[in-house]
Write an enzyme that holds these catalytic residues in place. Structure first.
Site, PDB file in Angstrom:
ATOM      1  CE  LYS A  22      -7.969  -1.797   2.724  1.00 22.05           C
ATOM      2  NZ  LYS A  22      -7.659  -1.510   1.186  1.00 22.05           N
ATOM      3  CG  ASN A  23      -4.421  -3.211   0.554  1.00 29.11           C
ATOM      4  OD1 ASN A  23      -6.317  -3.218   0.419  1.00 29.11           O
ATOM      5  ND2 ASN A  23      -3.928  -2.031   0.611  1.00 29.11           N
ATOM      6  NE  ARG A  96      -8.936   4.047  -8.498  1.00 30.39           N
ATOM      7  CZ  ARG A  96      -8.889   4.063  -9.212  1.00 30.39           C
ATOM      8  NH1 ARG A  96      -9.939   5.070  -9.491  1.00 30.39           N
ATOM      9  NH2 ARG A  96      -7.947   3.797 -10.130  1.00 30.39           N
ATOM     10  CB  CYS A 120     -10.488   7.901  -5.653  1.00 28.80           C
ATOM     11  SG  CYS A 120      -8.628   7.506  -5.236  1.00 28.80           S
ATOM     12  NE  ARG A 125      -5.794   4.350  -6.464  1.00 26.17           N
ATOM     13  CZ  ARG A 125      -6.068   3.945  -5.534  1.00 26.17           C
ATOM     14  NH1 ARG A 125      -7.272   3.431  -4.136  1.00 26.17           N
ATOM     15  NH2 ARG A 125      -5.506   2.382  -4.597  1.00 26.17           N
ATOM     16  N   PRO A 126      -5.135   5.756 -12.813  1.00 26.54           N
ATOM     17  CG  PRO A 126      -3.643   5.910 -14.508  1.00 26.54           C
ATOM     18  CD  PRO A 126      -3.969   6.602 -13.066  1.00 26.54           C
ATOM     19  CB  ILE A 127      -7.045   0.112 -14.523  1.00 27.23           C
ATOM     20  CG1 ILE A 127      -8.446   0.888 -15.216  1.00 27.23           C
ATOM     21  CG2 ILE A 127      -7.489   0.305 -13.049  1.00 27.23           C
ATOM     22  CD1 ILE A 127      -9.966  -0.559 -16.033  1.00 27.23           C
ATOM     23  CG  ASP A 128      -2.549   3.405 -18.108  1.00 27.40           C
ATOM     24  OD1 ASP A 128      -2.662   3.621 -16.511  1.00 27.40           O
ATOM     25  OD2 ASP A 128      -1.159   3.994 -18.508  1.00 27.40           O
ATOM     26  CG  LEU A 129       1.012   0.271 -16.393  1.00 28.08           C
ATOM     27  CD1 LEU A 129       0.922   1.485 -14.825  1.00 28.08           C
ATOM     28  CD2 LEU A 129       1.159   1.131 -17.065  1.00 28.08           C
ATOM     29  CG  ASP A 308      -0.983   2.008   1.790  1.00 27.91           C
ATOM     30  OD1 ASP A 308      -2.039   3.124   0.849  1.00 27.91           O
ATOM     31  OD2 ASP A 308      -2.091   0.786   1.585  1.00 27.91           O
ATOM     32  CB  ILE A 330       2.833   5.916  -4.002  1.00 28.97           C
ATOM     33  CG1 ILE A 330       3.686   5.222  -3.589  1.00 28.97           C
ATOM     34  CG2 ILE A 330       2.178   5.165  -4.683  1.00 28.97           C
ATOM     35  CD1 ILE A 330       4.919   4.714  -4.765  1.00 28.97           C
ATOM     36  NE  ARG A 400     -12.954   1.219   0.435  1.00 26.65           N
ATOM     37  CZ  ARG A 400     -12.206   1.669  -0.633  1.00 26.65           C
ATOM     38  NH1 ARG A 400     -12.207   3.613  -0.756  1.00 26.65           N
ATOM     39  NH2 ARG A 400     -12.271   1.443  -0.881  1.00 26.65           N
TER      40      ARG A 400
HETATM   41  N1  EPU Z   1      -0.833   3.851 -11.987  1.00 30.28           N
HETATM   42  C1  EPU Z   1      -0.722   4.417 -13.081  1.00 30.28           C
HETATM   43  N2  EPU Z   1      -1.874   2.887 -13.889  1.00 30.28           N
HETATM   44  C2  EPU Z   1      -1.864   1.995 -13.556  1.00 30.28           C
HETATM   45  C3  EPU Z   1      -2.307   1.573 -12.827  1.00 30.28           C
HETATM   46  C4  EPU Z   1      -1.531   2.532 -11.928  1.00 30.28           C
HETATM   47  O1  EPU Z   1      -0.597   5.406 -13.807  1.00 30.28           O
HETATM   48  O2  EPU Z   1      -2.370   1.211 -14.571  1.00 30.28           O
HETATM   49  C5  EPU Z   1      -0.695   4.522 -11.023  1.00 30.28           C
HETATM   50  C6  EPU Z   1      -1.323   4.945 -10.163  1.00 30.28           C
HETATM   51  O3  EPU Z   1      -2.116   6.233 -10.324  1.00 30.28           O
HETATM   52  C7  EPU Z   1      -0.425   5.467  -8.352  1.00 30.28           C
HETATM   53  C8  EPU Z   1       0.734   4.224  -9.042  1.00 30.28           C
HETATM   54  O4  EPU Z   1       1.026   3.866  -9.986  1.00 30.28           O
HETATM   55  O5  EPU Z   1       0.192   6.728  -9.061  1.00 30.28           O
HETATM   56  C9  EPU Z   1       0.520   3.275  -8.083  1.00 30.28           C
HETATM   57  O6  EPU Z   1      -0.678   2.497  -8.146  1.00 30.28           O
HETATM   58  P1  EPU Z   1      -0.752   0.877  -7.863  1.00 30.28           P
HETATM   59  O7  EPU Z   1      -1.173   0.458  -8.992  1.00 30.28           O
HETATM   60  O8  EPU Z   1      -0.069   0.363  -6.957  1.00 30.28           O
HETATM   61  O9  EPU Z   1      -1.683   1.386  -6.801  1.00 30.28           O
HETATM   62  P2  EPU Z   1      -3.421   0.821  -6.185  1.00 30.28           P
HETATM   63  O10 EPU Z   1      -2.601  -0.780  -6.903  1.00 30.28           O
HETATM   64  O11 EPU Z   1      -4.360   0.833  -7.056  1.00 30.28           O
HETATM   65  C10 EPU Z   1      -2.340  -0.377  -4.392  1.00 30.28           C
HETATM   66  C11 EPU Z   1      -3.090  -0.562  -2.986  1.00 30.28           C
HETATM   67  C12 EPU Z   1      -3.711   0.761  -2.518  1.00 30.28           C
HETATM   68  C13 EPU Z   1      -2.143   1.311  -1.473  1.00 30.28           C
HETATM   69  C14 EPU Z   1      -1.293   1.338  -3.514  1.00 30.28           C
HETATM   70  C15 EPU Z   1       0.284   1.841  -3.489  1.00 30.28           C
HETATM   71  C16 EPU Z   1      -4.976  -2.486  -2.753  1.00 30.28           C
HETATM   72  C17 EPU Z   1      -6.674  -3.066  -3.018  1.00 30.28           C
HETATM   73  N3  EPU Z   1      -4.554  -1.206  -3.218  1.00 30.28           N
HETATM   74  O12 EPU Z   1      -3.429   0.546  -4.854  1.00 30.28           O
HETATM   75  O13 EPU Z   1      -3.729   0.943  -0.710  1.00 30.28           O
HETATM   76  O14 EPU Z   1      -1.700   2.537  -1.591  1.00 30.28           O
HETATM   77  O15 EPU Z   1      -1.406  -0.129  -3.449  1.00 30.28           O
HETATM   78  O16 EPU Z   1       1.194   0.450  -2.405  1.00 30.28           O
HETATM   79  O17 EPU Z   1      -3.621  -3.522  -2.551  1.00 30.28           O
HETATM   80  C18 EPU Z   1      -5.611   0.926   1.241  1.00 30.28           C
HETATM   81  O18 EPU Z   1      -4.822  -0.155   1.415  1.00 30.28           O
HETATM   82  O19 EPU Z   1      -5.497   2.349   1.738  1.00 30.28           O
HETATM   83  C19 EPU Z   1      -4.433   1.597  -0.324  1.00 30.28           C
HETATM   84  C20 EPU Z   1      -4.857   3.180  -1.250  1.00 30.28           C
END
Ligand code: EPU
Length: 431
Positions: A22-23, A96, A120, A125-129, A308, A330, A400
């Protein structure tokens, strides 16, 4: 809302085939936004997040055909006419990963408007990066009414160092940089196999990416990408979940069609916990006849132990002799399953980022609530070894990300069935 009813106690025996990841499928579908030509993806799992992505792309004017059954999970996506480069709150709030369209849209259309996802069940889980990275690539960003809007005539290559490792952040910017002018070098990137799979697809589409799967990725921007055909990698988390199911139930399960190299951290930890496995090129056999012993885990970015798999591992730890310390590094709130496991008889204490699991505790069936995708999987695993009949509510979470989980489990001997509302709403007098 659907529920699972699971009667525990059966050892699982037989072969289970793993679906596409999925991811990896989600960013690959978003990558189709980068070209006018058709992108064909094979091994797309039949799960709800994929359907959500189809709706997301269709709302922008894309033609998406999800081919299951005889089409062997082949999906074609054509983004020839994009009418509106937007991801609405309605869709982003249910998934997300919808934010993955931000980078490709601004790169292809010069504009993107995407709802901010909000928190969530597993953390803020912000997207600032993602946003900072797009700014580095020259996009102008504004935020209003819960939406982020990015505009750019053409993105420009840049040096980007991620403040912390982010999987979808790396993927989003990787896609954006393929069409930027000049070279982009990204450092401190996520090394997950899903990032490398996306880069594989992008290179087949004509991108020039090197180093995906390592922490430094170099992208030479091109002016146009073309169509391509790509097979999605197997789902390592689904594979890991079935391996734990085999070990927990004292069964003998052959997990086929997976990529063992993506599961090294898990297999190493399971060996420490006394689980016997044998690995071949694309399958892993788990023989659950050993006594399980406690072993600590620390979730980390790939190649470390995946967050995960943390919830599923916790279910296993409840059946191991001794104390296992599970540390979640994480996400800040990813222990929702622990209290449900406690209701089934587990001995778990939460101390901040650590869960202290004392085993072995006999589990007994209870009515429990699934809170997110992986938490639901953990409850299914616990139910497989609990005495009596467990009812798991809100299994839409599991739908999902796990393709036909109940059929796959039933085929190897689990007693699991899906039921709808026990007390369906009464029809109104008028109708
Ligand atoms: N983070 C920030 N700012 C950002 C992005 C992330 O502070 O702009 C923080 C997050 O809050 C978190 C950490 O960085 O504490 C890592 O988050 P990441 O961005 O890596 O997570 P993600 O990309 O949103 C993906 C998977 C998740 C998986 C995580 C970690 C997808 C679609 N989702 O999420 O999968 O847990 O990486 O490996 O690839 C799942 O499949 O159940 C799932 C939640």
């Amino acid at each position: 809302m659907d529920k699972f009813v699971i009667r525990g106690g059966n050892p699982l025996l037989g072969t289970v085939r793993i679906s596409g990841a999925k991811n990896a499928a989600l960013p690959c579908m978003a990558a189709a936004l980068l070209t006018e030509e058709t992108v064909t993806l094979q091994s797309i799992p039949q799960v709800r997040d994929i359907e959500t992505t189809r709706r997301l792309l269709a709302a922008m004017g894309a033609e998406v055909e999800l081919g299951y059954g005889r089409a062997h999970h082949r999906t074609t996506i054509s983004c020839r006419n994009l009418v509106s480069p937007e991801a609405s709150y309605e869709l982003v709030k249910t998934m997300r990963a919808s934010t993955l369209v931000l980078g490709p849209l601004v790169a292809r259309c010069g504009r993107a408007r995407v709802s901010l996802p909000g928190g969530c069940a597993i953390g803020a889980r912000p997207i600032d990066l993602h946003i900072k990275g797009l700014e580095r690539l020259g996009a102008k960003i504004s935020q209003e009414h819960g939406y982020v809007e990015a505009t750019a005539d053409r993105l420009r290559g840049a040096e980007i160092v991620f403040d912390r490792i982010t999987v979808t952040g790396t993927e989003d910017l990787l896609m954006a940089a393929t069409l930027a002018e000049g070279e982009t070098v990204m450092q401190n990137c996520a090394r997950e196999p899903e990032v490398a799979d996306l880069a594989d697809l992008l290179n087949k589409m004509g991108a020039r990416i090197e180093g995906a799967g390592t922490s430094t990725i170099r992208i030479k921007g091109v002016s146009k990408l073309h169509g391509a055909k790509h097979r999605i990698i197997p789902d390592r988390i689904e594979a890991g979940t079935f391996i734990i199911a085999g070990a927990l139930t004292g069964g003998d399960v052959n997990v086929s069609g997976c990529e063992p190299k993506h599961l090294t951290a898990l297999l190493q930890k399971l060996a420490e916990a006394g689980v016997k496995t044998s690995v071949s090129a694309d399958s892993i056999r788990v023989m659950g006849d050993n006594t399980l012993k406690a072993a600590d885990i620390n979730t980390e970015e790939y190649p470390g132990f995946p967050t995960d798999m943390q919830a599923q591992y916790m279910a296993l730890a409840t059946q191991a002799e001794g104390t296992s310390i599970v540390t979640e590094n994480i996400f800040e709130n990813r222990f929702m399953h622990a209290q449900e496991l406690v209701r089934m008889g587990a001995n778990i204490r939460i101390e901040g980022r650590r869960a202290i699991v004392r085993g072995k505790s006999p589990l007994s069936a209870a009515a429990v609530l699934a809170s997110d995708l992986r938490a639901s999987a953990s409850l299914v695993l616990a139910a497989l070894v609990a005495s009596g009949e467990t009812i798991i509510d809100r299994v839409y979470h599991i739908d999902r990300g796990y393709e036909n989980i109940e059929e796959k489990l039933r085929a190897i001997g689990a007693e699991i069935r899906r039921i709808g509302e026990i007390f369906p709403k009464r029809k109104s007098a008028a109708g």
